[in-house]
Design a protein around this motif. Structure first.
Motif, PDB file in Angstrom:
ATOM      1  N   ALA A   3       0.818  -1.217   0.000  1.00  0.00           N
ATOM      2  CA  ALA A   3       0.000   0.000   0.000  1.00  0.00           C
ATOM      3  C   ALA A   3       0.849   1.262   0.000  1.00  0.00           C
ATOM      4  O   ALA A   3       0.657   2.161  -0.827  1.00  0.00           O
ATOM      5  CB  ALA A   3      -0.938  -0.009   1.211  1.00  0.00           C
ATOM      6  N   PHE A   4       1.800   1.345   0.920  1.00  0.00           N
ATOM      7  CA  PHE A   4       2.647   2.530   0.961  1.00  0.00           C
ATOM      8  C   PHE A   4       3.543   2.606  -0.271  1.00  0.00           C
ATOM      9  O   PHE A   4       3.900   3.694  -0.714  1.00  0.00           O
ATOM     10  CB  PHE A   4       3.486   2.535   2.240  1.00  0.00           C
ATOM     11  N   GLY A   5       3.916   1.443  -0.807  1.00  0.00           N
ATOM     12  CA  GLY A   5       4.698   1.426  -2.046  1.00  0.00           C
ATOM     13  C   GLY A   5       3.943   2.085  -3.186  1.00  0.00           C
ATOM     14  O   GLY A   5       4.517   2.834  -3.985  1.00  0.00           O
ATOM     15  N   ARG A   6       2.649   1.814  -3.269  1.00  0.00           N
ATOM     16  CA  ARG A   6       1.832   2.446  -4.305  1.00  0.00           C
ATOM     17  C   ARG A   6       1.735   3.957  -4.094  1.00  0.00           C
ATOM     18  O   ARG A   6       1.496   4.705  -5.043  1.00  0.00           O
ATOM     19  CB  ARG A   6       0.419   1.850  -4.304  1.00  0.00           C
ATOM     20  N   MET A   7       1.927   4.383  -2.859  1.00  0.00           N
ATOM     21  CA  MET A   7       1.876   5.807  -2.544  1.00  0.00           C
ATOM     22  C   MET A   7       3.230   6.484  -2.703  1.00  0.00           C
ATOM     23  O   MET A   7       3.351   7.696  -2.511  1.00  0.00           O
ATOM     24  CB  MET A   7       1.368   5.986  -1.107  1.00  0.00           C
ATOM     25  N   GLY A   8       4.261   5.681  -2.999  1.00  0.00           N
ATOM     26  CA  GLY A   8       5.591   6.248  -3.212  1.00  0.00           C
ATOM     27  C   GLY A   8       6.490   6.240  -1.994  1.00  0.00           C
ATOM     28  O   GLY A   8       7.480   6.970  -1.942  1.00  0.00           O
ATOM     29  N   TYR A   9       6.165   5.400  -1.002  1.00  0.00           N
ATOM     30  CA  TYR A   9       6.955   5.333   0.218  1.00  0.00           C
ATOM     31  C   TYR A   9       7.576   3.948   0.398  1.00  0.00           C
ATOM     32  O   TYR A   9       7.022   2.942  -0.058  1.00  0.00           O
ATOM     33  CB  TYR A   9       6.079   5.598   1.453  1.00  0.00           C
ATOM     34  N   ASP A  10       8.700   3.921   1.096  1.00  0.00           N
ATOM     35  CA  ASP A  10       9.259   2.677   1.602  1.00  0.00           C
ATOM     36  C   ASP A  10       8.769   2.518   3.041  1.00  0.00           C
ATOM     37  O   ASP A  10       8.383   3.500   3.686  1.00  0.00           O
ATOM     38  CB  ASP A  10      10.794   2.711   1.581  1.00  0.00           C
ATOM     39  N   VAL A  11       8.790   1.284   3.545  1.00  0.00           N
ATOM     40  CA  VAL A  11       8.301   1.006   4.890  1.00  0.00           C
ATOM     41  C   VAL A  11       9.413   0.443   5.757  1.00  0.00           C
ATOM     42  O   VAL A  11      10.135  -0.462   5.349  1.00  0.00           O
ATOM     43  CB  VAL A  11       7.117   0.010   4.861  1.00  0.00           C
ATOM     44  N   GLU A  12       9.545   0.998   6.945  1.00  0.00           N
ATOM     45  CA  GLU A  12      10.464   0.463   7.951  1.00  0.00           C
ATOM     46  C   GLU A  12       9.631  -0.049   9.124  1.00  0.00           C
ATOM     47  O   GLU A  12       8.869   0.711   9.722  1.00  0.00           O
ATOM     48  CB  GLU A  12      11.425   1.550   8.437  1.00  0.00           C
ATOM     49  N   ILE A  13       9.747  -1.335   9.414  1.00  0.00           N
ATOM     50  CA  ILE A  13       9.006  -1.920  10.520  1.00  0.00           C
ATOM     51  C   ILE A  13       9.773  -1.674  11.817  1.00  0.00           C
ATOM     52  O   ILE A  13      10.927  -2.071  11.947  1.00  0.00           O
ATOM     53  CB  ILE A  13       8.800  -3.434  10.315  1.00  0.00           C
ATOM     54  N   VAL A  14       9.132  -1.005  12.759  1.00  0.00           N
ATOM     55  CA  VAL A  14       9.756  -0.688  14.042  1.00  0.00           C
ATOM     56  C   VAL A  14       9.068  -1.508  15.129  1.00  0.00           C
ATOM     57  O   VAL A  14       7.861  -1.368  15.354  1.00  0.00           O
ATOM     58  CB  VAL A  14       9.636   0.815  14.374  1.00  0.00           C
ATOM     59  N   ASN A  15       9.825  -2.384  15.781  1.00  0.00           N
ATOM     60  CA  ASN A  15       9.268  -3.194  16.857  1.00  0.00           C
ATOM     61  C   ASN A  15       9.116  -2.323  18.101  1.00  0.00           C
ATOM     62  O   ASN A  15      10.096  -1.754  18.597  1.00  0.00           O
ATOM     63  CB  ASN A  15      10.179  -4.383  17.154  1.00  0.00           C
TER      64      ASN A  15
END
Length: 272
Positions: A68-80
Protein backbone atom coordinates in the motif's frame (compact mmCIF):
# COMPACT_ATOMS: atom_id res chain seq x y z
CA UNK A 1 43.38 17.47 -40.62
CA UNK A 2 40.49 15.17 -41.46
CA UNK A 3 41.74 12.68 -38.90
CA UNK A 4 41.94 15.41 -36.26
CA UNK A 5 38.36 16.50 -37.04
CA UNK A 6 37.09 12.93 -36.68
CA UNK A 7 38.89 12.53 -33.37
CA UNK A 8 37.52 15.85 -32.14
CA UNK A 9 33.99 14.85 -33.13
CA UNK A 10 34.37 11.55 -31.31
CA UNK A 11 35.59 13.33 -28.19
CA UNK A 12 32.62 15.70 -28.28
CA UNK A 13 30.22 12.80 -28.80
CA UNK A 14 31.81 10.88 -25.93
CA UNK A 15 31.49 13.88 -23.65
CA UNK A 16 27.83 14.29 -24.58
CA UNK A 17 27.05 10.62 -23.97
CA UNK A 18 28.94 10.69 -20.68
CA UNK A 19 27.13 13.84 -19.66
CA UNK A 20 23.71 12.42 -20.48
CA UNK A 21 24.52 9.18 -18.72
CA UNK A 22 25.68 11.13 -15.72
CA UNK A 23 22.46 13.13 -15.69
CA UNK A 24 20.41 9.95 -15.87
CA UNK A 25 22.32 8.46 -12.95
CA UNK A 26 21.92 11.64 -10.94
CA UNK A 27 18.18 11.68 -11.62
CA UNK A 28 17.85 8.07 -10.48
CA UNK A 29 19.84 8.76 -7.33
CA UNK A 30 17.71 11.83 -6.70
CA UNK A 31 14.49 9.81 -7.11
CA UNK A 32 15.76 7.23 -4.65
CA UNK A 33 16.89 9.86 -2.19
CA UNK A 34 13.52 11.64 -2.33
CA UNK A 35 11.55 8.45 -1.61
CA UNK A 36 10.42 8.90 1.99
CA UNK A 37 10.25 6.17 4.60
CA UNK A 38 7.20 5.39 6.70
CA UNK A 39 8.07 4.11 10.17
CA UNK A 40 5.42 1.55 11.01
CA UNK A 41 5.14 0.61 14.68
CA UNK A 42 4.18 -2.95 15.54
CA UNK A 43 4.91 -5.66 18.05
CA UNK A 44 5.35 -9.36 17.35
CA UNK A 45 1.85 -10.63 16.61
CA UNK A 46 1.77 -13.59 14.19
CA UNK A 47 0.39 -13.91 11.56
CA UNK A 48 0.26 -10.11 11.21
CA UNK A 49 3.84 -9.24 12.07
CA UNK A 50 6.73 -11.49 13.07
CA UNK A 51 10.31 -12.33 12.09
CA UNK A 52 10.84 -15.11 9.54
CA UNK A 53 13.68 -17.63 9.65
CA UNK A 54 16.08 -15.02 8.28
CA UNK A 55 15.12 -12.50 10.95
CA UNK A 56 13.21 -10.34 8.46
CA UNK A 57 9.80 -8.85 9.40
CA UNK A 58 6.96 -10.58 7.58
CA UNK A 59 3.25 -11.24 7.97
CA UNK A 60 -0.12 -9.96 6.78
CA UNK A 61 0.30 -6.37 7.96
CA UNK A 62 3.92 -6.18 6.82
CA UNK A 63 2.99 -7.24 3.28
CA UNK A 64 -0.15 -5.11 3.10
CA UNK A 65 1.72 -2.04 4.35
CA UNK A 66 4.66 -2.58 1.99
CA UNK A 67 2.33 -2.85 -1.00
CA UNK A 68 0.00 0.00 0.00
CA UNK A 69 2.65 2.53 0.96
CA UNK A 70 4.70 1.43 -2.05
CA UNK A 71 1.83 2.45 -4.30
CA UNK A 72 1.88 5.81 -2.54
CA UNK A 73 5.59 6.25 -3.21
CA UNK A 74 6.95 5.33 0.22
CA UNK A 75 9.26 2.68 1.60
CA UNK A 76 8.30 1.01 4.89
CA UNK A 77 10.46 0.46 7.95
CA UNK A 78 9.01 -1.92 10.52
CA UNK A 79 9.76 -0.69 14.04
CA UNK A 80 9.27 -3.19 16.86
CA UNK A 81 7.64 -1.25 19.69
CA UNK A 82 6.53 -1.66 23.28
CA UNK A 83 2.80 -2.15 22.63
CA UNK A 84 1.85 -0.40 25.85
CA UNK A 85 3.58 2.78 24.63
CA UNK A 86 2.13 2.78 21.09
CA UNK A 87 0.05 5.95 21.46
CA UNK A 88 2.90 7.88 23.06
CA UNK A 89 5.27 6.81 20.28
CA UNK A 90 2.99 7.86 17.45
CA UNK A 91 2.08 11.16 19.12
CA UNK A 92 5.77 11.97 19.67
CA UNK A 93 6.60 11.22 16.05
CA UNK A 94 8.91 8.28 16.87
CA UNK A 95 6.76 6.27 14.45
CA UNK A 96 4.40 7.40 11.70
CA UNK A 97 1.62 4.91 12.31
CA UNK A 98 0.55 1.78 14.19
CA UNK A 99 -0.36 -1.38 12.28
CA UNK A 100 -0.49 -4.65 14.16
CA UNK A 101 -3.94 -6.23 13.98
CA UNK A 102 -5.10 -3.06 15.73
CA UNK A 103 -8.83 -2.93 16.58
CA UNK A 104 -10.56 0.36 15.81
CA UNK A 105 -13.50 -0.38 18.10
CA UNK A 106 -13.61 2.07 21.02
CA UNK A 107 -10.52 3.94 19.81
CA UNK A 108 -11.95 6.11 17.02
CA UNK A 109 -11.35 9.32 18.96
CA UNK A 110 -7.81 8.39 19.99
CA UNK A 111 -6.24 8.39 16.52
CA UNK A 112 -6.70 9.31 12.88
CA UNK A 113 -7.53 6.05 11.11
CA UNK A 114 -7.16 4.37 7.75
CA UNK A 115 -9.61 1.51 7.65
CA UNK A 116 -11.05 -0.83 8.50
CA UNK A 117 -9.12 -2.94 6.01
CA UNK A 118 -9.88 -6.30 7.66
CA UNK A 119 -12.37 -7.93 10.02
CA UNK A 120 -11.39 -9.96 13.07
CA UNK A 121 -13.13 -11.78 15.91
CA UNK A 122 -11.94 -11.30 19.48
CA UNK A 123 -12.33 -14.73 21.09
CA UNK A 124 -11.72 -16.80 24.18
CA UNK A 125 -9.67 -20.00 23.88
CA UNK A 126 -9.18 -22.81 26.39
CA UNK A 127 -7.34 -26.11 26.62
CA UNK A 128 -9.05 -29.01 24.83
CA UNK A 129 -10.03 -30.77 28.06
CA UNK A 130 -11.39 -27.62 29.71
CA UNK A 131 -14.90 -27.59 31.16
CA UNK A 132 -15.39 -24.04 29.84
CA UNK A 133 -17.72 -24.05 26.81
CA UNK A 134 -19.51 -20.71 27.00
CA UNK A 135 -18.65 -17.19 28.13
CA UNK A 136 -20.82 -17.67 31.22
CA UNK A 137 -18.59 -20.60 32.23
CA UNK A 138 -15.81 -18.05 32.83
CA UNK A 139 -17.51 -16.94 36.04
CA UNK A 140 -14.88 -16.96 38.79
CA UNK A 141 -12.17 -18.24 36.44
CA UNK A 142 -8.76 -16.76 35.57
CA UNK A 143 -8.28 -15.22 32.14
CA UNK A 144 -4.94 -14.16 30.60
CA UNK A 145 -4.79 -11.35 28.03
CA UNK A 146 -2.17 -9.12 26.46
CA UNK A 147 -2.20 -5.73 28.17
CA UNK A 148 -3.93 -2.77 26.47
CA UNK A 149 -5.76 -5.09 24.06
CA UNK A 150 -9.48 -5.21 23.40
CA UNK A 151 -10.13 -8.40 25.48
CA UNK A 152 -8.58 -6.68 28.50
CA UNK A 153 -10.99 -3.77 28.14
CA UNK A 154 -13.98 -6.04 27.59
CA UNK A 155 -13.44 -7.91 30.85
CA UNK A 156 -12.43 -4.85 32.86
CA UNK A 157 -15.40 -2.70 31.85
CA UNK A 158 -17.98 -5.50 31.50
CA UNK A 159 -20.39 -3.29 29.56
CA UNK A 160 -21.56 -6.40 27.66
CA UNK A 161 -24.15 -8.34 29.66
CA UNK A 162 -22.70 -11.62 28.39
CA UNK A 163 -19.41 -11.01 30.17
CA UNK A 164 -19.27 -12.64 33.63
CA UNK A 165 -17.22 -11.55 36.62
CA UNK A 166 -13.85 -13.26 36.56
CA UNK A 167 -11.98 -14.56 39.55
CA UNK A 168 -8.79 -12.98 38.19
CA UNK A 169 -7.69 -11.10 35.07
CA UNK A 170 -3.99 -11.41 34.23
CA UNK A 171 -2.64 -8.76 31.83
CA UNK A 172 0.74 -9.59 30.29
CA UNK A 173 2.99 -7.42 28.17
CA UNK A 174 3.88 -10.04 25.54
CA UNK A 175 1.39 -12.01 23.50
CA UNK A 176 3.15 -15.39 23.78
CA UNK A 177 3.05 -15.26 27.58
CA UNK A 178 -0.72 -15.60 27.70
CA UNK A 179 -0.43 -19.05 26.10
CA UNK A 180 2.39 -19.98 28.46
CA UNK A 181 0.14 -19.12 31.41
CA UNK A 182 -2.65 -21.22 29.89
CA UNK A 183 -0.35 -24.18 29.29
CA UNK A 184 1.11 -24.02 32.81
CA UNK A 185 -2.33 -23.87 34.39
CA UNK A 186 -1.88 -20.33 35.73
CA UNK A 187 -4.89 -19.28 33.64
CA UNK A 188 -8.08 -21.11 32.70
CA UNK A 189 -8.50 -19.28 29.39
CA UNK A 190 -6.99 -16.63 27.12
CA UNK A 191 -8.56 -13.75 25.20
CA UNK A 192 -7.12 -12.67 21.85
CA UNK A 193 -7.74 -12.22 18.13
CA UNK A 194 -8.93 -15.48 16.58
CA UNK A 195 -6.16 -15.40 13.96
CA UNK A 196 -3.54 -15.09 16.69
CA UNK A 197 -4.88 -18.19 18.46
CA UNK A 198 -4.94 -20.16 15.21
CA UNK A 199 -1.38 -19.10 14.37
CA UNK A 200 -0.14 -20.06 17.83
CA UNK A 201 -1.62 -23.54 17.45
CA UNK A 202 0.12 -23.92 14.08
CA UNK A 203 3.47 -22.63 15.31
CA UNK A 204 3.66 -24.76 18.44
CA UNK A 205 1.53 -27.76 17.44
CA UNK A 206 -0.80 -27.10 20.36
CA UNK A 207 -4.51 -27.93 20.38
CA UNK A 208 -6.76 -25.31 21.93
CA UNK A 209 -10.53 -24.93 21.72
CA UNK A 210 -11.99 -21.58 20.68
CA UNK A 211 -15.38 -20.83 22.24
CA UNK A 212 -18.16 -20.63 19.65
CA UNK A 213 -19.37 -17.25 20.89
CA UNK A 214 -16.94 -14.44 20.01
CA UNK A 215 -16.33 -11.60 22.44
CA UNK A 216 -16.60 -9.04 19.69
CA UNK A 217 -16.27 -8.63 15.93
CA UNK A 218 -14.01 -5.69 15.16
CA UNK A 219 -12.55 -3.78 12.25
CA UNK A 220 -8.77 -3.58 11.99
CA UNK A 221 -7.20 -0.29 10.96
CA UNK A 222 -3.98 1.71 10.69
CA UNK A 223 -3.67 4.38 13.39
CA UNK A 224 -1.99 7.76 12.96
CA UNK A 225 -1.50 10.58 15.43
CA UNK A 226 -4.50 12.87 15.94
CA UNK A 227 -2.07 15.68 15.08
CA UNK A 228 -1.11 14.13 11.72
CA UNK A 229 -1.10 17.01 9.21
CA UNK A 230 -0.30 14.99 6.11
CA UNK A 231 -3.10 13.33 4.16
CA UNK A 232 -1.58 9.89 4.75
CA UNK A 233 -4.63 8.36 6.52
CA UNK A 234 -7.00 9.36 3.71
CA UNK A 235 -4.68 8.23 0.92
CA UNK A 236 -3.83 4.97 2.65
CA UNK A 237 -7.49 4.13 3.20
CA UNK A 238 -8.15 4.71 -0.50
CA UNK A 239 -5.26 2.47 -1.53
CA UNK A 240 -6.30 -0.29 0.90
CA UNK A 241 -9.80 -0.15 -0.58
CA UNK A 242 -8.30 -0.51 -4.07
CA UNK A 243 -6.20 -3.47 -2.94
CA UNK A 244 -9.28 -5.16 -1.53
CA UNK A 245 -11.15 -4.63 -4.80
CA UNK A 246 -8.35 -5.71 -7.15
CA UNK A 247 -7.67 -8.93 -5.22
CA UNK A 248 -4.26 -7.97 -3.86
CA UNK A 249 -5.33 -8.10 -0.22
CA UNK A 250 -6.96 -11.53 -0.57
CA UNK A 251 -3.83 -12.86 -2.24
CA UNK A 252 -1.64 -11.63 0.62
CA UNK A 253 -3.97 -12.78 3.42
CA UNK A 254 -4.34 -16.17 1.72
CA UNK A 255 -0.66 -16.86 2.31
CA UNK A 256 -1.33 -16.88 6.06
CA UNK A 257 -5.02 -17.67 6.64
CA UNK A 258 -7.60 -19.97 5.10
CA UNK A 259 -10.68 -18.40 3.48
CA UNK A 260 -9.13 -14.91 3.16
CA UNK A 261 -12.30 -13.34 1.76
CA UNK A 262 -14.11 -13.63 5.11
CA UNK A 263 -11.52 -11.33 6.66
CA UNK A 264 -12.25 -8.68 4.03
CA UNK A 265 -15.99 -8.30 4.68
CA UNK A 266 -15.53 -4.82 6.14
CA UNK A 267 -18.75 -3.50 4.60
CA UNK A 268 -20.72 -5.68 7.02
CA UNK A 269 -19.19 -3.76 9.93
CA UNK A 270 -20.65 -0.51 8.59
CA UNK A 271 -24.08 -2.13 8.17
CA UNK A 272 -24.02 -3.35 11.78
Amino acid sequence: MKIKKVISACLVLTCLVTGLSGCRKTDQESDTAERSVIKLGSDSYPPYNYLNEDGVPTGIDVELATEAFGRMGYDVEIVNIDWEKKQELVENGDIDCIMSCFSMEGRLDDYKWAGPYMVSNQVVAVNENSDIYTLSDLEGKTLAVQSTTKPEGIFLKRTDSRIPKLGNLISLEHRDLIYTFLGKGYADAVGAHEESVIQYMKDYDVKLRILDEPLMTVGIGVAFSKNETRDLPEKLEQILDEMREDGTSAKIIGKYLDDPEKYLEVDQLEEE
